[in-house]
Enzyme design. Structure first.
Site, PDB file in Angstrom:
ATOM      1  N   ARG A 380      -4.543  -6.711   5.697  1.00 31.31           N
ATOM      2  CA  ARG A 380      -5.829  -6.409   6.331  1.00 31.31           C
ATOM      3  C   ARG A 380      -5.906  -7.009   7.728  1.00 31.31           C
ATOM      4  O   ARG A 380      -6.659  -6.536   8.571  1.00 31.31           O
ATOM      5  CB  ARG A 380      -6.947  -6.979   5.449  1.00 31.31           C
ATOM      6  CG  ARG A 380      -8.234  -6.198   5.509  1.00 31.31           C
ATOM      7  CD  ARG A 380      -9.307  -6.892   4.705  1.00 31.31           C
ATOM      8  NE  ARG A 380      -9.542  -6.247   3.448  1.00 31.31           N
ATOM      9  CZ  ARG A 380      -9.509  -6.851   2.259  1.00 31.31           C
ATOM     10  NH1 ARG A 380      -9.197  -8.125   2.198  1.00 31.31           N
ATOM     11  NH2 ARG A 380      -9.752  -6.204   1.160  1.00 31.31           N
ATOM     12  N   VAL A 501     -11.369   2.504   4.844  1.00 26.37           N
ATOM     13  CA  VAL A 501     -10.196   2.132   4.052  1.00 26.37           C
ATOM     14  C   VAL A 501     -10.019   0.613   3.967  1.00 26.37           C
ATOM     15  O   VAL A 501     -10.588  -0.131   4.749  1.00 26.37           O
ATOM     16  CB  VAL A 501      -8.913   2.778   4.615  1.00 26.37           C
ATOM     17  CG1 VAL A 501      -9.038   4.285   4.607  1.00 26.37           C
ATOM     18  CG2 VAL A 501      -8.633   2.278   6.030  1.00 26.37           C
ATOM     19  N   GLU A 502      -9.197   0.189   3.017  1.00 20.90           N
ATOM     20  CA  GLU A 502      -8.894  -1.220   2.742  1.00 20.90           C
ATOM     21  C   GLU A 502     -10.177  -2.040   2.563  1.00 20.90           C
ATOM     22  O   GLU A 502     -10.310  -3.146   3.081  1.00 20.90           O
ATOM     23  CB  GLU A 502      -8.007  -1.816   3.846  1.00 20.90           C
ATOM     24  CG  GLU A 502      -6.603  -1.248   3.832  1.00 20.90           C
ATOM     25  CD  GLU A 502      -5.629  -2.021   4.700  1.00 20.90           C
ATOM     26  OE1 GLU A 502      -5.943  -3.173   5.065  1.00 20.90           O
ATOM     27  OE2 GLU A 502      -4.555  -1.491   4.996  1.00 20.90           O
ATOM     28  N   GLY A 503     -11.114  -1.498   1.821  1.00 21.45           N
ATOM     29  CA  GLY A 503     -12.387  -2.160   1.582  1.00 21.45           C
ATOM     30  C   GLY A 503     -13.439  -1.617   2.516  1.00 21.45           C
ATOM     31  O   GLY A 503     -13.385  -1.849   3.721  1.00 21.45           O
TER      32      GLY A 503
END
Length: 821
Positions: A380, A501-503
Site C-alpha cells: 500500500r 482499490v486496496e481498501g
C-alpha cells in the site's frame, strides 16, 4: 502575600514535573520537599505539618510500594477493566499485530524524537536501479501510446513481451530466484515513471510487485515452492494474479465466503490429501491473462485430516494454483472506468488441489490473513502512492506550461489570481505528494509500517483527485476533449480506481487510520489489553500507572504549548522551518491527550463513532505528511526555491489539523469533556489560518517557468521533447516562449495599438510590424515559429462524424473528409 507565593510555587513545581514527565518517586520527593519548605518558611506550623505528613506518608506508601498498590488500587481496576474489555476476534488481532510502528508512533505519542526522523536515511537508487529507470523504463515508456492502448483495449504484444523479458513483473523477487531484487523506493520510481506515460501499463506492472503470489512466496513459501515457482515468475514465463475480493467481501476481506474443505481426492492420476475449493472473486487485476492464481479462502477440516480432530475451522488460508486447473473459470474481463488494464472475475466450483498448494505448505493452514495484511501494508505504501505522484508530476509540469502559453485578455492565464488559487494547490500538493512518496517508500525498505501506508494510500489518492480536478479546471475545454493530445484524460478518468482499490478510501479513513493507529501507536493501550487477556496483574499495574503519568504529561504539555504558541517545543533545526517543527510537536501533544481522554470516555463505543475517529485520524495523517515534508525539505538542502512550497504544505496541514480538532470537539457527545479537551488543546482559540495568498501566489508563479525544483519534482516524469508528444509539445513551446517573450510582448502590444484594425491574420500582423520597423524580418520568423508551436499546443483533437478516424493535431479538412468518405 506569602500564601499566594506558596500556592503559585506549588503550581509551578508540579507543572514542571508534569511537563517533564517525571517519575512517581520524584513527585513524592517533591511533595515532601514542598511541605518541608512551607514549614521552614513558617507558612505552616508544627501541627499543620504533622497533619499534612499524616496524609502524605500513607499516600506515598500506597502509590510507591507496588505490592500494596496492586492489592489496594490496581486489583479492583483490573477486574473492572477486564469486565468492559471488548472481545477481539483472531482476524482483528492479526490485523492489529501485522506490520510495524514507525515514525507515526512518535507523532501519535505527543513528544516526537525529531532526531529519529532527521537521522533516518531515505533510500537512494543504486547504480543498477538508476540504470533500469533511465534505460529499460525509458524504453518501455517510448513504446507506449496511451491513446492507442485505450482504443485497442490492451497493451501491444511487443510491450507485453518487453515487460516479461526485462523482468518488470519481478522487481520485488530477489536475485537469488532470478528477480531484480529492487528496493521499495526503486519500485515506486519505476511505477511512477510508467504511470506518467500509461496508467494501463503502470497498473499491469505494479500488481505483481504488490500483493500477489511473488511477494507471498518470497516471505512465506516453502523452499520447494520457491524453487518451483519464483524463477518462472521472475522470468515472465508465468504471469500471476491474486484473488482476494469478491461479491460479498470488498474492504472487509475477512468476510470472504470462499471455502476450501480438506479431503482426499485425485490429482494427476494419484490419490492425495488436498482441498476442494469453491470461490467467486471479482476485481482481480491480471486475471484474464494470468498463468497462476493466488486465492484467499477459508479452510475447513471436518474429518481432522490435518491431524487435529478437534479443529474444524482453520480460517483464512492462501492457496496457489494454475489458471488452467480443472474447474477454474477465468478469462472474462471487467471494464474499470474504461481504463483497459486486464481485470476480471475468477470462479471455481469443486476445484480439487493438493494440500501442498497452500503457500507455505500445510504448516501455514489458517495463517493467510496475517500474511495478507503484512504484505498489503507494505504494498500500500508503494503502488498507489506512486500513481498519485505520477498524476501530480504530469499535472504540475503540464499545467504550469499551459498556463503560461495560454493567454486571455493578452495575459497568461497563470497570472490571474483565480487561476493561481488552483495552480498553487497543484504545486503545493505535488511537493507534499513527492515528500510523502519518497519518505514512505524508504520506510517500507526498513520495516512494514501499516498505519503509515494506510495514511499514504488514502491521502495521496485523495490529493491526486483534488489536483487533477484543479488541472482540469485550468485547462477548461483543453482537458475535456478526449484524444491523443489530452494528457489529463487517463489519470482523471481513473481517479475512482485509485480511490477504491486496496481498501476503499472511506473505510481506510473512518476505520483503519485511527482505529489501528490508536492501539498500535499508543505505548500502553495494546499492552494493557494483552495483560488483561493474560490475567497478568503485575504487568497491568506497571502499565496502568505509566499510562496515567503519560496522560498527565501530555495534557500539561498540550496546554503549556498551547499557551506559549508552541515556543517551548523542541526543534532539530533553526531557520524558517523551526516554528513548524514546534507547531507540529504542539499538535502532537494535543492529539496524544485528546486520544487518551477519548478512549477512556468512549471505550469500545469509539469503534462505532467513525466520524470522530476519522477526524483524529486526519490529525495523525497531517502530522505524518507534514513532518515527512519537513524531512524532504531538509534532505533536499533546505533550498530557497523550495521554501514557499514547504511553507504552503505546512500552513495547509496545520490549518487542516485545526479544522479536524474543531469538528471533533464540536461533535464529541460528552459536552463537558469536549469543553475540557478544547481548552487544553486550544487555550487561546484556533491558531492556524489557511495558506496566505502571498505564498500561494509565489508557488503558482514559480510553476510557470523551468527551474531546478521543477525538474527535481518531476524527475520521474517521462518527457519526450517532441512535437508529436502532448507534454513534449508544451515543453518545446514554453522554451520558445521564454526565449522570445520580450519580443512577443512587444509584438502583441503593437498589434493592439500600432498597426491598425484590419490586419486579421498573423501573417498580416507580422508584415505590418515589419513594414513599420517595429520588428525585423528575422524577429517575425521567430514569432511565426512560436505561434505555430503555440497553436499546436492548445489545439484539441477532432474526429470524423463516427468518432472513428482521428486527425491527430487539427480538425479534418474537407479533402480529408472526402477521402474518408
Amino acid at each position: 502575600m506569602m500564601t499566594l507565593v506558596a500556592v503559585l510555587s506549588a503550581i509551578a513545581l508540579f507543572w514542571v514535573l508534569a511537563f517533564r514527565g517525571s517519575r512517581l518517586w520524584l513527585w513524592t520527593l517533591a511533595a515532601f520537599a514542598y511541605v518541608g519548605a512551607l514549614y521552614q518558611t513558617a507558612l505552616i506550623g508544627p501541627t499543620a505539618a504533622l497533619w499534612t505528613l499524616a496524609v502524605l506518608v500513607p499516600l506515598a506508601l500506597l502509590f510507591n510500594l507496588r505490592a500494596l498498590r496492586r492489592s489496594v488500587i490496581t486489583k479492583p481496576l483490573f477486574k473492572a477493566f477486564k469486565a468492559v474489555l471488548p472481545d477481539m476476534t483472531d482476524t482483528e488481532r492479526e490485523a492489529l499485530e501485522a506490520g510495524d510502528v514507525w515514525w507515526e508512533g512518535e507523532m501519535f505519542r505527543g513528544k516526537p524524537d525529531w532526531a529519529k526522523l532527521m537521522n533516518f536515511k531515505r533510500t537512494t537508487l543504486s547504480e543498477e536501479e538508476q540504470s533500469f529507470l533511465d534505460n529499460e523504463t525509458e524504453t518501455l515508456c517510448a513504446m507506449l501510446d496511451d491513446w492507442q492502448v485505450g482504443r485497442d483495449k490492451d497493451l501491444p504484444p511487443q510491450v507485453w513481451s518487453y515487460m516479461r523479458e526485462h523482468k518488470f513483473f519481478a522487481m520485488l523477487i530477489s536475485k537469488d530466484w532470478g528477480g531484480l531484487g529492487f528496493s521499495a523506493y526503486a519500485q515506486s520510481c519505476v511505477v511512477t515513471k510508467i504511470a506518467t506515460r500509461s496508467l494501463v501499463a503502470s497498473v499491469t506492472v505494479m500488481v505483481p510487485n504488490s500483493l500477489g503470489p511473488g511477494e507471498l512466496l518470497m516471505h512465506y513459501g516453502t523452499r520447494q515452492q520457491k524453487q518451483d515457482m519464483l524463477p518462472k515468475l521472475a522470468s515472465g514465463e508465468w504471469l500471476p494474479c491474486f484473488g482476494l475480493t469478491g461479491p460479498e467481501a470488498g474492504s472487509d476481506a475477512g468476510a470472504i465466503p470462499d471455502t476450501g474443505v480438506v479431503c482426499m481426492g485425485e490429482y494427476q492420476g494419484e490419490q492425495v490429501l488436498g482441498m476442494r475449493l469453491n470461490f467467486s472473486k471479482r476485481y482481480i487485476t491480471l486475471a484474464p491473462v494470468s498463468d497462476v492464481v493466488g486465492l484467499a479462502i477459508k479452510l475447513f477440516d471436518p474429518d481432522g485430516l490435518l491431524g487435529d480432530k478437534s479443529k474444524l475451522e482453520y480460517g483464512i488460508t492462501c492457496v496457489l494454483l494454475p489458471s488452467d486447473n480443472p474447474g477454474v473459470e477465468i478469462g472474462r474481463r471487467h471494464n474499470p472506468c474504461h481504463t483497459p488494464f486486464m481485470n476480471g472475475p475468477i470462479n471455481g466450483k469443486d476445484v480439487f488441489v493438493p494440500i501442498d498448494f497452500i503457500i507455505g505448505g500445510q504448516a501455514n493452514a489458517g495463517k493467510g490473513w496475517r500474511m495478507l495484511v503484512e504484505c498489503l501494508s507494505a504494498g500500500r505504501g508503494i503502488s498507489l502512492p506512486a500513481l498519485a505522484a505520477a498524476a501530480s508530476k504530469a499535472a504540475y509540469r503540464a499545467t504550469g506550461a499551459y498556463a503560461n502559453i495560454r493567454r486571455q485578455f493578452k495575459t497568461p492565464i497563470g497570472k490571474f489570481e483565480g487561476v493561481q488559487e488552483a495552480s498553487a494547490r497543484i504545486a503545493g500538493l505535488t511537493y507534499k505528494l513527492e515528500a510523502t512518496r519518497s519518505v514512505t517508500a524508504s520506510a517500507v525498505d526498513h520495516c512494514s509500517p501499516s498505519v503509515v501506508t494506510a495514511i499514504a494510500k488514502y491521502h495521496m489518492t485523495s490529493m491526486m483527485r483534488t489536483l487533477l480536478t484543479d488541472a482540469m479546471d485550468i485547462h477548461g475545454g483543453r482537458g475535456v476533449m478526449a484524444g491523443p493530445k489530452n494528457y489529463l484524460q487517463s489519470a482523471y478518468q481513473a481517479i475512482p480506481i485509485a480511490i477504491t482499490v486496496e481498501g476503499a478510501n472511506i473505510l481506510t479513513r473512518n476505520l483503519m487510520i485511527f482505529g489501528q493507529g490508536a492501539i498500535r501507536c499508543h505505548p500502553y493501550v495494546f499492552p494493557e489489553m494483552e495483560a488483561a487477556r493474560e490475567d497478568d496483574l503485575h504487568e497491568f499495574d506497571h502499565l496502568l500507572w505509566s499510562h496515567i503519568g503519560f496522560s498527565v504529561n501530555r495534557g500539561v504539555r498540550a496546554l503549556t504549548l498551547g499557551l506559549t504558541g508552541g515556543r517551548l517545543a523542541s526543534s532539530p533545526v533553526d531557520g524558517p522551518s523551526r516554528r513548524y517543527f514546534q507547531q507540529l510537536e504542539r499538535m502532537s501533544a494535543a492529539l496524544a491527550f485528546t486520544s487518551d481522554v477519548t478512549m477512556a470516555v468512549l471505550g469500545g463505543e469509539l469503534k462505532r463513532k467513525e466520524r470522530l475517529s476519522a477526524r483524529l485520524g486526519d490529525v495523525l495523517s497531517q502530522l505524518y505528511m507534514a513532518s515527512a515534508t519537513l524531512k524532504y525539505f531538509h534532505d533536499e538542502g533546505a533550498q530557497d526555491e523550495d521554501l514557499p512550497y514547504m511553507q504552503w504544505v505546512l500552513d495547509d496541514a496545520l490549518a487542516e489539523i485545526d479544522k479536524a480538532f474543531d469538528e471533533f470537539f464540536s461533535n464529541f457527545p460528552n459536552r463537558a469533556v469536549a469543553g475540557l479537551l478544547r481548552w487544553v488543546a486550544f487555550p487561546l482559540g484556533r491558531s492556524h489560518k489557511p495558506v496566505a495568498d502571498e505564498i500561494s501566489a509565489k508557488i503558482a508563479e514559480h510553476m510557470l517557468s523551468p527551474g531546478a525544483l521543477r525538474d527535481r519534482l518531476t524527475s520521474e516524469l517521462y518527457l519526450n521533447r517532441s512535437e508529436d508528444d502532448p507534454i513534449g509539445s508544451l515543453e518545446l513551446t514554453l522554451d520558445k516562449l521564454l526565449a522570445i517573450e520580450p519580443l512577443y510582448n512587444r509584438f502583441s502590444k503593437a498589434v493592439a495599438k500600432d498597426i491598425g484594425p484590419l490586419n486579421f491574420t498573423l501573417e498580416q500582423q507580422l508584415k505590418a510590424c515589419v513594414d513599420k520597423q517595429i520588428i525585423t524580418p528575422q524577429e517575425a520568423e521567430q514569432i511565426a515559429e512560436y505561434d505555430r508551436l503555440r497553436v499546436e499546443a492548445i489545439l484539441v483533437d477532432a474526429f470524423d462524424h463516427e468518432l472513428e478516424e482521428v486527425s491527430r493535431w487539427q480538425v479534418l479538412d474537407d479533402e480529408q473528409r472526402s477521402k474518408a468518405a
